[in-house]
Enzyme design. Structure first.
Site, PDB file in Angstrom:
ATOM      1  N   PHE A  58       0.867  -1.184   0.000  1.00 19.44           N
ATOM      2  CA  PHE A  58       0.000   0.000   0.000  1.00 19.44           C
ATOM      3  C   PHE A  58       0.902   1.231   0.000  1.00 19.44           C
ATOM      4  O   PHE A  58       1.612   1.475   0.981  1.00 19.44           O
ATOM      5  CB  PHE A  58      -0.856  -0.046   1.271  1.00 19.44           C
ATOM      6  CG  PHE A  58      -1.776   1.105   1.519  1.00 19.44           C
ATOM      7  CD1 PHE A  58      -3.055   1.135   0.961  1.00 19.44           C
ATOM      8  CD2 PHE A  58      -1.399   2.154   2.349  1.00 19.44           C
ATOM      9  CE1 PHE A  58      -3.932   2.182   1.237  1.00 19.44           C
ATOM     10  CE2 PHE A  58      -2.273   3.208   2.625  1.00 19.44           C
ATOM     11  CZ  PHE A  58      -3.546   3.211   2.064  1.00 19.44           C
ATOM     12  N   PRO A  67       8.399  10.541   0.993  1.00 21.00           N
ATOM     13  CA  PRO A  67       9.481  11.066   1.825  1.00 21.00           C
ATOM     14  C   PRO A  67       9.097  12.352   2.556  1.00 21.00           C
ATOM     15  O   PRO A  67       9.465  12.536   3.725  1.00 21.00           O
ATOM     16  CB  PRO A  67      10.608  11.312   0.822  1.00 21.00           C
ATOM     17  CG  PRO A  67      10.354  10.313  -0.276  1.00 21.00           C
ATOM     18  CD  PRO A  67       8.858  10.172  -0.360  1.00 21.00           C
ATOM     19  N   GLY A 110       3.863  12.316   5.386  1.00 24.61           N
ATOM     20  CA  GLY A 110       3.421  11.141   6.122  1.00 24.61           C
ATOM     21  C   GLY A 110       2.056  11.406   6.725  1.00 24.61           C
ATOM     22  O   GLY A 110       1.022  11.051   6.158  1.00 24.61           O
ATOM     23  N   TRP A 144       8.641   4.073   3.133  1.00 24.13           N
ATOM     24  CA  TRP A 144       8.128   3.386   4.329  1.00 24.13           C
ATOM     25  C   TRP A 144       7.002   2.438   3.966  1.00 24.13           C
ATOM     26  O   TRP A 144       5.990   2.372   4.674  1.00 24.13           O
ATOM     27  CB  TRP A 144       7.645   4.392   5.389  1.00 24.13           C
ATOM     28  CG  TRP A 144       8.686   5.327   5.858  1.00 24.13           C
ATOM     29  CD1 TRP A 144       8.744   6.672   5.623  1.00 24.13           C
ATOM     30  CD2 TRP A 144       9.835   5.012   6.650  1.00 24.13           C
ATOM     31  NE1 TRP A 144       9.866   7.204   6.210  1.00 24.13           N
ATOM     32  CE2 TRP A 144      10.555   6.211   6.859  1.00 24.13           C
ATOM     33  CE3 TRP A 144      10.333   3.827   7.208  1.00 24.13           C
ATOM     34  CZ2 TRP A 144      11.731   6.256   7.581  1.00 24.13           C
ATOM     35  CZ3 TRP A 144      11.499   3.870   7.935  1.00 24.13           C
ATOM     36  CH2 TRP A 144      12.183   5.082   8.115  1.00 24.13           C
ATOM     37  N   THR A 159       5.444  -1.088   3.685  1.00 20.92           N
ATOM     38  CA  THR A 159       5.565  -2.473   4.151  1.00 20.92           C
ATOM     39  C   THR A 159       5.371  -3.429   2.978  1.00 20.92           C
ATOM     40  O   THR A 159       4.419  -3.286   2.198  1.00 20.92           O
ATOM     41  CB  THR A 159       4.515  -2.752   5.254  1.00 20.92           C
ATOM     42  OG1 THR A 159       4.722  -1.815   6.310  1.00 20.92           O
ATOM     43  CG2 THR A 159       4.625  -4.176   5.790  1.00 20.92           C
ATOM     44  N   ARG A 219      -6.291   0.323  11.098  1.00 19.27           N
ATOM     45  CA  ARG A 219      -6.130   0.826  12.475  1.00 19.27           C
ATOM     46  C   ARG A 219      -6.986   0.025  13.455  1.00 19.27           C
ATOM     47  O   ARG A 219      -6.609  -0.166  14.615  1.00 19.27           O
ATOM     48  CB  ARG A 219      -6.547   2.303  12.528  1.00 19.27           C
ATOM     49  CG  ARG A 219      -5.592   3.211  11.809  1.00 19.27           C
ATOM     50  CD  ARG A 219      -6.208   4.565  11.522  1.00 19.27           C
ATOM     51  NE  ARG A 219      -5.236   5.422  10.859  1.00 19.27           N
ATOM     52  CZ  ARG A 219      -5.534   6.616  10.359  1.00 19.27           C
ATOM     53  NH1 ARG A 219      -6.764   7.095  10.432  1.00 19.27           N
ATOM     54  NH2 ARG A 219      -4.586   7.342   9.787  1.00 19.27           N
ATOM     55  N   ARG A 223      12.380 -14.819  39.652  1.00 17.10           N
ATOM     56  CA  ARG A 223      13.604 -14.072  39.950  1.00 17.10           C
ATOM     57  C   ARG A 223      13.673 -13.748  41.445  1.00 17.10           C
ATOM     58  O   ARG A 223      12.743 -13.140  42.000  1.00 17.10           O
ATOM     59  CB  ARG A 223      13.608 -12.764  39.135  1.00 17.10           C
ATOM     60  CG  ARG A 223      14.752 -11.839  39.432  1.00 17.10           C
ATOM     61  CD  ARG A 223      16.028 -12.341  38.827  1.00 17.10           C
ATOM     62  NE  ARG A 223      17.130 -11.431  39.063  1.00 17.10           N
ATOM     63  CZ  ARG A 223      18.393 -11.733  38.798  1.00 17.10           C
ATOM     64  NH1 ARG A 223      18.699 -12.892  38.259  1.00 17.10           N
ATOM     65  NH2 ARG A 223      19.349 -10.864  39.042  1.00 17.10           N
ATOM     66  N   GLU A 253       0.075   4.445  10.616  1.00 15.74           N
ATOM     67  CA  GLU A 253      -1.398   4.404  10.625  1.00 15.74           C
ATOM     68  C   GLU A 253      -1.982   5.524  11.475  1.00 15.74           C
ATOM     69  O   GLU A 253      -2.949   5.317  12.211  1.00 15.74           O
ATOM     70  CB  GLU A 253      -1.878   3.059  11.152  1.00 15.74           C
ATOM     71  CG  GLU A 253      -1.394   1.892  10.342  1.00 15.74           C
ATOM     72  CD  GLU A 253      -2.244   1.627   9.132  1.00 15.74           C
ATOM     73  OE1 GLU A 253      -3.311   2.263   9.006  1.00 15.74           O
ATOM     74  OE2 GLU A 253      -1.840   0.817   8.309  1.00 15.74           O
TER      75      GLU A 253
HETATM   76  C1  LIG Z   1       7.950   0.364   9.709  1.00 16.08           C
HETATM   77  C2  LIG Z   1       6.966   1.261   9.019  1.00 16.08           C
HETATM   78  C3  LIG Z   1       6.071   0.728   8.098  1.00 16.08           C
HETATM   79  C4  LIG Z   1       5.197   1.572   7.401  1.00 16.08           C
HETATM   80  N1  LIG Z   1       4.363   1.027   6.439  1.00 16.08           N
HETATM   81  C5  LIG Z   1       3.659   1.866   5.619  1.00 16.08           C
HETATM   82  C6  LIG Z   1       2.924   1.358   4.499  1.00 16.08           C
HETATM   83  O1  LIG Z   1       2.849   0.132   4.274  1.00 16.08           O
HETATM   84  N2  LIG Z   1       2.333   2.241   3.659  1.00 16.08           N
HETATM   85  C7  LIG Z   1       2.379   3.590   3.863  1.00 16.08           C
HETATM   86  O2  LIG Z   1       1.830   4.326   3.048  1.00 16.08           O
HETATM   87  N3  LIG Z   1       3.042   4.109   4.930  1.00 16.08           N
HETATM   88  C8  LIG Z   1       3.691   3.283   5.814  1.00 16.08           C
HETATM   89  N4  LIG Z   1       4.403   3.801   6.887  1.00 16.08           N
HETATM   90  C9  LIG Z   1       4.488   5.250   7.042  1.00 16.08           C
HETATM   91  C10 LIG Z   1       3.710   5.791   8.238  1.00 16.08           C
HETATM   92  O3  LIG Z   1       2.327   5.698   8.038  1.00 16.08           O
HETATM   93  C11 LIG Z   1       4.188   7.239   8.493  1.00 16.08           C
HETATM   94  O4  LIG Z   1       5.504   7.132   9.009  1.00 16.08           O
HETATM   95  C12 LIG Z   1       3.260   7.993   9.428  1.00 16.08           C
HETATM   96  O5  LIG Z   1       2.082   8.347   8.766  1.00 16.08           O
HETATM   97  C13 LIG Z   1       3.908   9.274   9.990  1.00 16.08           C
HETATM   98  O6  LIG Z   1       4.424  10.045   8.957  1.00 16.08           O
HETATM   99  P1  LIG Z   1       5.938  10.635   9.060  1.00 16.08           P
HETATM  100  O7  LIG Z   1       6.841   9.497   9.383  1.00 16.08           O
HETATM  101  O8  LIG Z   1       6.176  11.403   7.814  1.00 16.08           O
HETATM  102  O9  LIG Z   1       5.924  11.587  10.314  1.00 16.08           O
HETATM  103  P2  LIG Z   1       5.404  13.123  10.350  1.00 16.08           P
HETATM  104  O10 LIG Z   1       4.063  13.206   9.727  1.00 16.08           O
HETATM  105  O11 LIG Z   1       6.483  13.991   9.817  1.00 16.08           O
HETATM  106  O12 LIG Z   1       5.269  13.333  11.906  1.00 16.08           O
HETATM  107  C14 LIG Z   1       6.396  13.668  12.746  1.00 16.08           C
HETATM  108  C15 LIG Z   1       5.861  14.129  14.103  1.00 16.08           C
HETATM  109  O13 LIG Z   1       5.031  15.274  13.913  1.00 16.08           O
HETATM  110  C16 LIG Z   1       3.772  15.079  14.542  1.00 16.08           C
HETATM  111  N5  LIG Z   1       2.741  15.792  13.798  1.00 16.08           N
HETATM  112  C17 LIG Z   1       2.369  15.602  12.520  1.00 16.08           C
HETATM  113  N6  LIG Z   1       1.390  16.474  12.180  1.00 16.08           N
HETATM  114  C18 LIG Z   1       1.141  17.230  13.283  1.00 16.08           C
HETATM  115  C19 LIG Z   1       0.249  18.303  13.583  1.00 16.08           C
HETATM  116  N7  LIG Z   1      -0.614  18.764  12.672  1.00 16.08           N
HETATM  117  N8  LIG Z   1       0.272  18.845  14.827  1.00 16.08           N
HETATM  118  C20 LIG Z   1       1.143  18.376  15.768  1.00 16.08           C
HETATM  119  N9  LIG Z   1       2.008  17.357  15.545  1.00 16.08           N
HETATM  120  C21 LIG Z   1       2.005  16.797  14.324  1.00 16.08           C
HETATM  121  C22 LIG Z   1       3.571  13.567  14.518  1.00 16.08           C
HETATM  122  O14 LIG Z   1       2.648  13.160  15.518  1.00 16.08           O
HETATM  123  C23 LIG Z   1       4.993  13.077  14.797  1.00 16.08           C
HETATM  124  O15 LIG Z   1       5.234  13.122  16.182  1.00 16.08           O
HETATM  125  C24 LIG Z   1       5.216   2.960   7.658  1.00 16.08           C
HETATM  126  C25 LIG Z   1       6.087   3.481   8.626  1.00 16.08           C
HETATM  127  C26 LIG Z   1       6.937   2.647   9.310  1.00 16.08           C
HETATM  128  C27 LIG Z   1       7.878   3.234  10.333  1.00 16.08           C
END
Ligand SMILES: Cc1cc2nc3c(=O)[nH]c(=O)nc-3n(C[C@H](O)[C@H](O)[C@H](O)COP(=O)(O)OP(=O)(O)OC[C@H]3O[C@@H](n4cnc5c(N)ncnc54)[C@H](O)[C@@H]3O)c2cc1C
Length: 388
Positions: free
Chosen positions: A134, A139, A142, A167, A169, A248, A273, A368
């Site tokens: 999916f 980059p 998210g 990212w 899966t 979710r 323990r 998610e």
């Molecule tokens: C192992 C793994 C598997 C994954 N598998 C998939 C997959 O199969 N398909 C897919 O599409 N994606 C996948 N993902 C991606 C995942 O859904 C995203 O990492 C997630 O949506 C968060 O996005 P980001 O990493 O860009 O973090 P960001 O969105 O940049 O968030 C960074 C921080 O900012 C905070 N934040 C964000 N917006 C706000 C706001 N408006 N106000 C305050 N705080 C905020 C967040 O809570 C977080 O603490 C996967 C991720 C991992 C780690």
């Protein structure tokens, strides 16, 4: 490892039907006998999933388990939740494999696909003969996936896709990717087969978390797919968001499984323990931790069960799923950390499960919809004010 009995403080077993208990117990046995003996090796090899278990998982009906028809098991949402719980008692990577295949690939085809797409893909995906992924996250996008840069442009009766997904899966394992892209009419979903020219995938390495799960990047450069590969029922962000609600929901149950694994391990360990002339379990501070664990697990079970009943009645609202994903993953994170702590130095080695679950749950907290994003979804729902 002692036999797993489950943490059923409020005797919820009495509430479950025979079918629901059977589904749970079957998966529990599979995880204990087939999965747990393999997990250490796969965690040590970053990004490897025990692919030999895909066929047995399919035989148990674990892919698209709560969907009807096309070779799917058609379980109700209580049985489905219990199945997810048992898979994640094994490892979040195991549950992730089933969640992606079922909720993020089979569900959109089932709910938004054409008849031809359903016939082509659902029986293959249910049987584990085809693997799906999916592709929503990019980059730079998210949590705010609607900002995506991946584009799909019309070219006669085809579409040309360009962009990068990160990212993802099972990206390098997948025979078909559900790719979400921006078109001039808004966000649309496309089925992209792995052998389309211009479509490349690569594994992401160096993860501390979810090591027994393949995480990949998808690169799309002028990838042409026919219009028949577009999901006809998917329009706008509600397409991917409806898939995420399904996934979710499973995660909220799965997190209970990870929490129970940690609780059971910590309970057993602290009974055996010896510290300061007596069992660790006899100390007040230990009991405070164990009581917190079983109380939070029991509350999480009740939340999940009630939402399952509402989902089966067709009255689910996505904010309910936000509440149980946010809460259950959060308490699982706390419980895993407490369990790791109770195990002392033994808690940092992979002969024990607590630290593996602890670091896995950091991913589960982020993907998610992050913990904070679910807070903001719920905040908006109860106040009417959008704070995202
Ligand atoms: C192992 C793994 C598997 C994954 N598998 C998939 C997959 O199969 N398909 C897919 O599409 N994606 C996948 N993902 C991606 C995942 O859904 C995203 O990492 C997630 O949506 C968060 O996005 P980001 O990493 O860009 O973090 P960001 O969105 O940049 O968030 C960074 C921080 O900012 C905070 N934040 C964000 N917006 C706000 C706001 N408006 N106000 C305050 N705080 C905020 C967040 O809570 C977080 O603490 C996967 C991720 C991992 C780690």
């Amino acid at each position: 490892m002692p036999p797993f009995t489950g943490a059923d403080f409020l005797r919820l077993d009495e509430v479950f039907s025979d079918e629901e208990r059977l589904a749970r117990d079957t998966v529990r046995e599979f995880v204990t006998k087939e999965f747990l003996p393999r997990i250490q090796e796969h965690v040590r090899r970053d990004g490897s999933f025990p692919m030999e278990l895909v066929a047995p998982m399919a035989e148990l009906g674990l892919f698209g388990a709560n969907l009807e028809g096309h070779g799917c098991a058609g379980m109700n949402n209580v049985a489905y939740g219990l199945v997810m719980q048992e898979l994640e008692r094994g490892d979040s990577g195991l549950r992730s494999f089933a969640s992606v295949q079922g909720s993020l690939v089979m569900y959109p085809i089932h709910a938004m696909g054409s008849d031809a797409q359903k016939e082509r893909w659902l029986p293959e995906l249910a049987a584990g003969r085809a693997i799906g992924c999916f592709g929503l996250t990019e980059p730079d996008f998210g949590s705010h996936a609607s900002g995506m840069r991946t584009r799909a442009e019309r070219k006669g009766s085809s579409w040309v896709l360009n962009g990068t997904k990160r990212w993802i899966t099972n990206g390098t394992l997948a025979d078909v990717a559900v790719v979400w892209a921006r078109t001039e009419d808004g966000i649309r979903g496309f089925l992209v087969e792995k052998d389309r020219p211009g479509f490349e995938t690569a594994d992401m390495k160096g993860k501390f978390s979810l090591r027994a799960s393949v995480t990949s990047e998808l690169f799309l450069q002028d990838v042409e797919v026919p219009d028949e590969n577009r999901l006809p029922g998917a329009e706008g962000m509600k397409g991917p968001l409806s898939c995420l609600t399904q996934a979710r929901y499973g995660i909220a149950w799965g997190a209970i499984g990870a929490a129970v694994a940690c609780y059971e391990e910590a309970l057993e360990y602290s009974r055996e323990r010896e510290v300061q002339g007596g069992p660790l379990a006899g100390k007040q501070l230990t009991q405070e931790k164990l009581v917190f664990m079983i109380t939070e697990i029991t509350k999480a079970q009740l939340l999940a069960l009630r939402v399952a009943q509402i989902k089966d009645a067709g009255a689910l609202h996505h904010s309910m799923v936000s509440m149980i994903k946010r809460n259950n993953v959060d308490i699982a994170c706390q419980i895993a950390r407490m369990a790791r702590d109770l195990l002392g130095a033994n808690g940092i080695v992979d002969d024990y499960q607590a630290m593996r679950h602890m670091v896995n749950l950091e991913t589960v907290r982020t993907y998610e919809g992050t913990h904070d994003v679910h807070t903001l979804i719920l905040g908006e729902h109860i106040t009417g004010h959008r704070a995202i």
